[in-house]
Motif scaffolding. Structure first.
Motif, PDB file in Angstrom:
ATOM      1  N   TRP A 460      87.993 -24.053  54.062  1.00  0.00           N
ATOM      2  CA  TRP A 460      87.252 -21.891  53.419  1.00  0.00           C
ATOM      3  C   TRP A 460      86.924 -21.293  54.078  1.00  0.00           C
ATOM      4  N   SER A 461      86.586 -20.276  53.655  1.00  0.00           N
ATOM      5  CA  SER A 461      85.858 -19.390  55.236  1.00  0.00           C
ATOM      6  C   SER A 461      85.551 -18.011  54.541  1.00  0.00           C
ATOM      7  N   PHE A 462      84.029 -17.797  54.549  1.00  0.00           N
ATOM      8  CA  PHE A 462      83.757 -17.086  53.109  1.00  0.00           C
ATOM      9  C   PHE A 462      82.372 -16.031  53.842  1.00  0.00           C
ATOM     10  N   ASP A 463      82.826 -15.140  53.455  1.00  0.00           N
ATOM     11  CA  ASP A 463      81.910 -13.942  53.304  1.00  0.00           C
ATOM     12  C   ASP A 463      80.776 -13.747  52.860  1.00  0.00           C
ATOM     13  N   PHE A 464      79.563 -14.668  52.740  1.00  0.00           N
ATOM     14  CA  PHE A 464      78.896 -14.476  51.587  1.00  0.00           C
ATOM     15  C   PHE A 464      78.185 -13.034  51.147  1.00  0.00           C
ATOM     16  N   SER A 465      78.086 -12.315  52.162  1.00  0.00           N
ATOM     17  CA  SER A 465      76.978 -11.147  52.079  1.00  0.00           C
ATOM     18  C   SER A 465      78.270  -9.860  51.593  1.00  0.00           C
ATOM     19  N   ALA A 466      79.471 -10.285  51.163  1.00  0.00           N
ATOM     20  CA  ALA A 466      80.832  -9.794  50.876  1.00  0.00           C
ATOM     21  C   ALA A 466      80.553 -10.252  49.461  1.00  0.00           C
ATOM     22  N   SER A 467      81.023 -11.629  49.008  1.00  0.00           N
ATOM     23  CA  SER A 467      81.305 -12.456  47.695  1.00  0.00           C
ATOM     24  C   SER A 467      80.948 -13.498  47.921  1.00  0.00           C
ATOM     25  N   THR A 468      80.831 -14.223  46.661  1.00  0.00           N
ATOM     26  CA  THR A 468      80.734 -15.138  46.387  1.00  0.00           C
ATOM     27  C   THR A 468      81.642 -16.267  45.947  1.00  0.00           C
ATOM     28  N   ASP A 469      82.316 -15.515  45.351  1.00  0.00           N
ATOM     29  CA  ASP A 469      83.363 -16.056  44.823  1.00  0.00           C
ATOM     30  C   ASP A 469      84.992 -15.704  45.609  1.00  0.00           C
ATOM     31  N   THR A 470      85.045 -15.114  46.409  1.00  0.00           N
ATOM     32  CA  THR A 470      86.039 -14.674  46.708  1.00  0.00           C
ATOM     33  C   THR A 470      86.424 -14.676  48.504  1.00  0.00           C
ATOM     34  N   PRO A 471      87.308 -15.870  49.607  1.00  0.00           N
ATOM     35  CA  PRO A 471      86.637 -16.646  50.097  1.00  0.00           C
ATOM     36  C   PRO A 471      87.415 -15.238  51.576  1.00  0.00           C
ATOM     37  N   VAL A 472      87.202 -15.477  52.399  1.00  0.00           N
ATOM     38  CA  VAL A 472      88.301 -14.557  53.309  1.00  0.00           C
ATOM     39  C   VAL A 472      89.584 -14.912  53.707  1.00  0.00           C
ATOM     40  N   ALA A 473      89.515 -16.394  53.561  1.00  0.00           N
ATOM     41  CA  ALA A 473      90.132 -17.143  54.241  1.00  0.00           C
ATOM     42  C   ALA A 473      90.542 -18.260  53.922  1.00  0.00           C
ATOM     43  N   LYS A 474      91.725 -19.011  53.265  1.00  0.00           N
ATOM     44  CA  LYS A 474      91.424 -20.690  53.056  1.00  0.00           C
ATOM     45  C   LYS A 474      92.687 -21.223  53.512  1.00  0.00           C
ATOM     46  N   TYR A 475      92.147 -22.293  53.833  1.00  0.00           N
ATOM     47  CA  TYR A 475      93.485 -22.494  54.670  1.00  0.00           C
ATOM     48  C   TYR A 475      93.660 -23.994  54.047  1.00  0.00           C
ATOM     49  N   GLU A 476      94.983 -24.779  53.551  1.00  0.00           N
ATOM     50  CA  GLU A 476      95.564 -25.990  53.629  1.00  0.00           C
ATOM     51  C   GLU A 476      95.922 -26.263  54.252  1.00  0.00           C
ATOM     52  N   ASN A 477      95.694 -27.907  53.313  1.00  0.00           N
ATOM     53  CA  ASN A 477      96.083 -29.290  54.299  1.00  0.00           C
ATOM     54  C   ASN A 477      96.702 -28.867  55.600  1.00  0.00           C
ATOM     55  N   TYR A 478      95.470 -28.944  56.544  1.00  0.00           N
ATOM     56  CA  TYR A 478      95.701 -28.868  57.702  1.00  0.00           C
ATOM     57  C   TYR A 478      94.976 -30.342  58.014  1.00  0.00           C
ATOM     58  N   THR A 479      94.006 -30.469  57.394  1.00  0.00           N
ATOM     59  CA  THR A 479      93.108 -31.745  58.198  1.00  0.00           C
ATOM     60  C   THR A 479      93.543 -33.215  57.769  1.00  0.00           C
ATOM     61  N   HIS A 480      92.964 -33.762  58.738  1.00  0.00           N
ATOM     62  CA  HIS A 480      92.553 -35.283  58.706  1.00  0.00           C
ATOM     63  C   HIS A 480      91.053 -36.109  58.688  1.00  0.00           C
TER      64      HIS A 480
END
Length: 491
Positions: A460-480
């Motif tokens: 998850w990547s958030f800009d909490f100064s702009a929004s607390t419920d909509t991430p700037v980006a969300k990358y799925e299924n890349y990490t282990h």
């Protein structure tokens, strides 16, 4: 001759004359034929790429490697590459119907190469293809995610998110063709190099052997090319290392189950740093040419390691704190010889700003005991804004340094920002903390569905100064099993 017979003869002669005229006309056309058929109408050009390309991301290309584009062309007079950026080449083979694209080590990183086909009718068709050369990883707006890997079955890996938001799943393997050691734990930047420490190297605790580059890997920070690799046998006596800090090649500090060692990579000599017994499993802080961690236990404090000697200096927390620190959860650098300290004592959690020179401490109470992952990351901070979490629920506190405020004022300043699990049911638990990007201020968080379902995961990547419920980006299924986030120094 009768009038009737006259008209009959006249009509017969007319028929004969008409027939002769028709025959003469036909013979005339045949005699005048030049051998040229009437011009056929022009056929439209057809020019299409056969190579399947990602509709979102550009073609990722290593320096000096070749990417072949295949195409089909009909009713085309010529195909050429135009607007080729500096450092790139695009060689067209019209007979084979392909284009070989290549980028040099110093090529511009982002490139659009256009193929122009000219038809038999003179009309043009253009196809633009976006490329990205993986010749530099030093942009301070990029993001590294170090992955432990599944201890029983796989090696560690290094995910890279470019400043534009493109994700390279295992950048280290893509560059080197080999893999990091089993259970990668921590990484550090120093003097143009990246140092990665892994827990098991090429053999896990039950004796399973892995093909990888070992326990400690040193790579070029710009290219990620491996420069040095040490196996467990090269680090005698080390026991499950977890964290690393680097001042220079002669002062590489590695924390394991016993404490902290200083490794000299020039001589391969290792010395134990006195006073670091049972050092916590937590990331180091490097500040002002020294390395810092903390002393766990009821009488806690900061441990300072200077390059001049292999002995740690303990700087105790004041005894008279209003919010006791019986358990230190983590530390982060502030400025002016000051540290952020997250602690717990007498049933209360706190964040303190502690000056190691004067002992001055300003404290603020928080409502939860933050989650501390296996990497020892309890919180993230940028400026005076601190971020922490209770599993998937994320909090922020803007730390007010006004000394007249009571420590309990922190409870009023605390904000509950979001619950990631409520936003995505696949985000079952936070794994190994969070981080704040030092340039953008974006907050990065790793979540997984569960330990058994670790392949279902989110960055998850958030800009909490702009929004607390909509991430700037969300990358799925890349990490282990992500060990944490890391950012290239802003040089």
């Amino acid at each position: 001759m009768k009038l009737k017979d006259f008209f009959s003869v006249k009509n017969a002669l007319a028929v004969v004359l008409l027939t002769m005229t028709w025959l003469a006309s036909g013979c005339s056309k045949e005699n005048n034929f030049t051998g040229e058929e009437p011009a056929a109408p022009p056929v439209s050009i057809s020019f299409e790429l056969k190579t399947e390309l990602d509709s979102v991301s550009p073609v990722m290309l290593l320096p000096d490697s070749v990417f072949q584009l295949e195409y089909t062309a009909e009713h085309v007079k010529s195909v050429e590459a135009v607007d080729v950026p500096e450092g790139w080449t695009a060689k067209v083979d019209e007979t084979a119907g392909n284009v070989e694209v290549k980028a040099g080590a110093e090529a511009v990183q982002k490139a659009r190469i256009t193929l122009k086909a000219v038809g038999e009718d003179g009309k043009e068709v253009r196809k633009g293809i976006d490329f990205y050369c993986l010749n530099s990883f030093t942009d301070s707006k990029g993001v590294f995610v170090l992955n432990e890997g599944n201890m029983t079955t796989e090696n560690g890996s290094l995910t890279y998110i470019t400043p534009e938001g493109y994700v390279i799943g295992d950048a280290y393997k893509k560059v080197n063709g080999t893999e990091l050691g089993n259970v990668a734990q921590d990484m550090a930047f120093c003097n143009g190099k990246i140092y990665v420490i892994t827990q098991n190297g090429d053999e896990n605790p039950v004796g399973t052997k892995f093909e990888n580059d070992g326990m400690l890997i040193v790579m070029n920070a710009k290219t990620l090319k491996k420069e040095m690799a040490l196996s467990k046998n090269d680090l005698p006596g080390i026991d499950w290392p977890t964290h690393i800090a680097v001042l220079d090649e002669a002062h590489v500090y590695v924390r394991d189950n016993k404490g902290i060692y200083r490794l000299n990579l020039q001589t391969k000599e290792m010395k134990f740093v006195a006073g670091t017994e049972k050092a916590p499993k937590s990331q180091f802080v490097v500040m002002n040419g020294k390395v810092y961690t903390y002393k766990p236990g009821l009488i806690g404090g900061i441990l300072e390691i200077s390059p001049e000697k292999d002995e740690a200096r303990k700087i105790k927390f004041p005894y008279t704190l209003k919010l006791q620190i019986n358990e230190t959860l983590g530390i982060r650098a502030a400025d002016n010889d000051e540290f952020w300290v997250m602690g717990f004592g007498a049933g209360k959690s706190s964040v303190s700003r502690f000056n190691i020179s004067t002992g001055k401490t300003i404290q603020r109470q928080i409502s939860i005991k933050p989650s501390v992952g296996s990497s020892g990351v309890a919180f993230a901070v940028k400026g005076n804004e601190l971020y922490y979490a209770d599993n998937t629920t994320v909090y922020r506190m803007k730390f007010d340094t006004n000394e007249e405020l009571a420590p309990s004022s922190g409870l009023e300043a605390e904000e509950q920002l979001c619950d990631l699990n409520a936003m995505d049911s696949h985000a079952g638990l936070m794994y190994n903390g969070m981080a704040v990007h030092p340039i953008t201020g974006y907050v990065y968080i790793n979540t997984i569905k569960g330990y058994a379902q670790f392949t279902e995961n989110q960055i998850w990547s958030f800009d909490f100064s702009a929004s607390t419920d909509t991430p700037v980006a969300k990358y799925e299924n890349y990490t282990h099993f992500p060990a944490g986030f890391f950012f290239a120094p802003n040089n």
